[in-house]
Design an enzyme around this catalytic site. Structure first.
Site, PDB file in Angstrom:
ATOM      1  CG  ASP A  87      61.160 -19.803  59.492  1.00  0.00           C
ATOM      2  OD1 ASP A  87      60.056 -20.318  60.293  1.00  0.00           O
ATOM      3  OD2 ASP A  87      61.380 -19.920  58.221  1.00  0.00           O
ATOM      4  CG  ASP A  98      56.576 -22.563  58.857  1.00  0.00           C
ATOM      5  OD1 ASP A  98      57.463 -21.877  59.185  1.00  0.00           O
ATOM      6  OD2 ASP A  98      56.666 -23.244  57.694  1.00  0.00           O
ATOM      7  CG  HIS A 158      55.740 -25.543  53.444  1.00  0.00           C
ATOM      8  ND1 HIS A 158      55.213 -25.868  54.570  1.00  0.00           N
ATOM      9  CD2 HIS A 158      56.773 -24.388  53.591  1.00  0.00           C
ATOM     10  CE1 HIS A 158      55.845 -24.785  55.281  1.00  0.00           C
ATOM     11  NE2 HIS A 158      56.610 -24.073  54.825  1.00  0.00           N
ATOM     12  CG  HIS A 166      58.800 -28.297  54.787  1.00  0.00           C
ATOM     13  ND1 HIS A 166      59.557 -28.405  55.670  1.00  0.00           N
ATOM     14  CD2 HIS A 166      58.644 -27.042  54.415  1.00  0.00           C
ATOM     15  CE1 HIS A 166      59.905 -27.023  56.172  1.00  0.00           C
ATOM     16  NE2 HIS A 166      59.523 -26.401  55.252  1.00  0.00           N
ATOM     17  CD  GLU A 191      59.093 -21.144  53.920  1.00  0.00           C
ATOM     18  OE1 GLU A 191      60.016 -20.506  54.376  1.00  0.00           O
ATOM     19  OE2 GLU A 191      58.629 -22.020  54.066  1.00  0.00           O
ATOM     20  CD  GLU A 285      57.104 -19.677  56.429  1.00  0.00           C
ATOM     21  OE1 GLU A 285      58.028 -19.660  57.390  1.00  0.00           O
ATOM     22  OE2 GLU A 285      56.895 -20.800  56.142  1.00  0.00           O
TER      23      GLU A 285
HETATM   24 MN    MN Z   1      57.774 -22.872  56.115  1.00  0.00          MN
HETATM   25 MN    MN Z   2      59.254 -21.228  58.374  1.00  0.00          MN
END
Ligand code: MN
Ligand code: MN
Length: 300
Positions: A87, A98, A158, A166, A191, A285
Site C-alpha cells: 500500500d 493512495d 475515504h 483520511h 479499499e 485500492e
Molecule cells: Mn487509503
Molecule cells: Mn492505502
C-alpha cells in the site's frame, strides 16, 4: 478540497507515480526477499520521480492487514506462502496518492486476491455524484460474500483532501447505513479488504508509523530534535521510525522522543492492524475523482 480548487492535473501525476510504485513494489515481493529492502526501494522509486511520500511504504503480510512498514534493521524476508499487501502513496506538496495491490506468493489465495479486485471494481462502478456511501459498501460486500469471503468492516475507503489522506468521509466495505452522498469533484479512495477470518481488524503492539499533528514545545533534547526533524521533513504526514534512524544514535532515543510527544497529545500512532480471527487478508485500492455519472481513476 473545501473552498479550494483541486489541482487535478497534479493529482493525476501523483496517482500515476503511486500506481507505478505499487507495481514496482509487487515485483519486489518474492520468497526470501527482504521486507526492508522492498520498503526502501519503493520509497526511493517515488523520490526518484521528484515526489515525496504521502506515507511510508506499507507492506503487510497474511493476517496483518495494514500499517506495517519495515523496522530500522528489519531482518524479515517474504515467506513462500505469504499474502502481501503493498500500500503506497506519492505526494506532491499537499496532493496525495493512495493505492494498494496484493501479492499471493503461493497461488493458494488467488481467489481471495481476485475477489478483492472484483469488489473494488464493483465499488468503483457505483461511484458517481449523488451515490450513497452505503450503496457502494453493499456492492463491495455482495461481491466479497458471493466469492466466499468477508469484507473487513472496520476498514474502508475515504475522501482524500489537500494535505489529509483520511478526510471527512468513511466509505464502508459493507452497508453500514450511511446514506451520505458523494459529490462531484470529490477525490476518494476505495479499499476493500477481504478475509477468511472474522471481518474485523484490531491494533497489534507493533508500531512503526506515526504522525505529528502540529507544532509542539517539547522539553527533552530527544523530543525537541525529533519534532524539529519531523516538522521540517515530514510535516503532518505519517513517518516511519526507520526514517529517523540516521539522525539518532539509537532507537531508544527515538522512542523516548516519541513517548514525550505522545504525552503532549500531538502524536498520532498507527499500530499495525491484524485480523481479529487471524484470517488471511487481501486488499485492493484505487483513488478516483467523482464525476457526474462515473469516476476517473487516477492511480493507473
Ligand atoms: Mn487509503
Ligand atoms: Mn492505502
Amino acid at each position: 478540497m473545501q473552498g479550494q480548487e483541486y489541482d487535478y492535473e497534479k493529482l493525476k501525476e501523483v496517482g500515476r507515480v503511486s500506481w507505478e510504485a505499487a507495481q514496482y513494489g509487487k515485483s519486489l515481493v518474492k520468497p526470501g526477499a527482504s521486507v526492508l529492502d522492498a520498503c526502501e526501494k519503493i520509497e526511493a522509486f517515488i523520490r526518484g520521480k521528484g515526489m515525496q511520500l504521502a506515507f511510508p511504504a506499507n507492506i503487510s503480510a497474511n493476517e496483518r492487514a495494514a500499517h506495517y512498514t519495515a523496522t530500522t534493521s528489519d531482518a524479515s524476508v517474504f515467506g513462500d506462502r505469504d499474502v502481501v499487501k503493498v500500500d503506497v502513496g506519492a505526494r506532491q506538496g499537499d496532493v496525495l496518492g493512495d493505492c494498494a495491490v496484493t501479492v499471493d506468493l503461493s497461488g493458494d489465495n488467488a481467489k481471495m486476491v481476485e475477489a478483492a479486485g472484483e469488489a473494488l471494481e464493483a465499488g468503483l462502478a457505483g461511484v458517481r455524484a449523488g451515490a450513497r456511501l452505503n450503496d457502494i459498501g453493499r456492492e463491495i460486500a455482495r461481491v466479497a460474500e458471493k466469492r466466499g469471503f468477508k469484507p473487513i468492516r472496520n476498514l474502508g475507503g475515504h475522501a482524500v483532501e489537500y494535505g489529509e489522506l483520511h478526510a471527512s468521509i468513511f466509505i464502508p466495505n459493507y452497508d453500514n447505513g450511511d446514506t451520505t452522498r458523494l459529490e462531484e469533484g470529490q477525490v476518494i479512495a476505495l479499499e476493500p479488504f477481504l478475509t477468511t477470518g472474522d471481518g474485523f481488524v484490531v491494533d497489534s503492539d507493533v508500531v512503526q508509523i506515526f504522525q505529528l499533528n502540529g507544532p509542539v514545545a517539547a522539553r527533552s533534547p530527544e523530543a525537541r530534535k525529533l519534532a524539529e526533524i519531523v516538522e521540517r521533513e515530514h510535516k503532518t504526514y505519517p513517518f516511519a521510525i526507520r526514517w529517523l534512524a540516521k539522525e539518532f544514535a539509537s532507537e531508544f532515543g527515538i522512542r523516548k522522543g516519541l513517548n514525550e510527544l505522545s504525552g503532549l497529545g500531538v502524536l498520532q500512532s498507527f499500530p499495525a492492524l491484524v485480523e481479529r480471527g487471524h484470517g488471511i487478508v487481501a486488499q485492493a485500492e484505487k483513488e478516483a475523482i467523482v464525476e457526474k455519472d462515473s469516476c476517473a481513476v487516477v492511480t493507473k
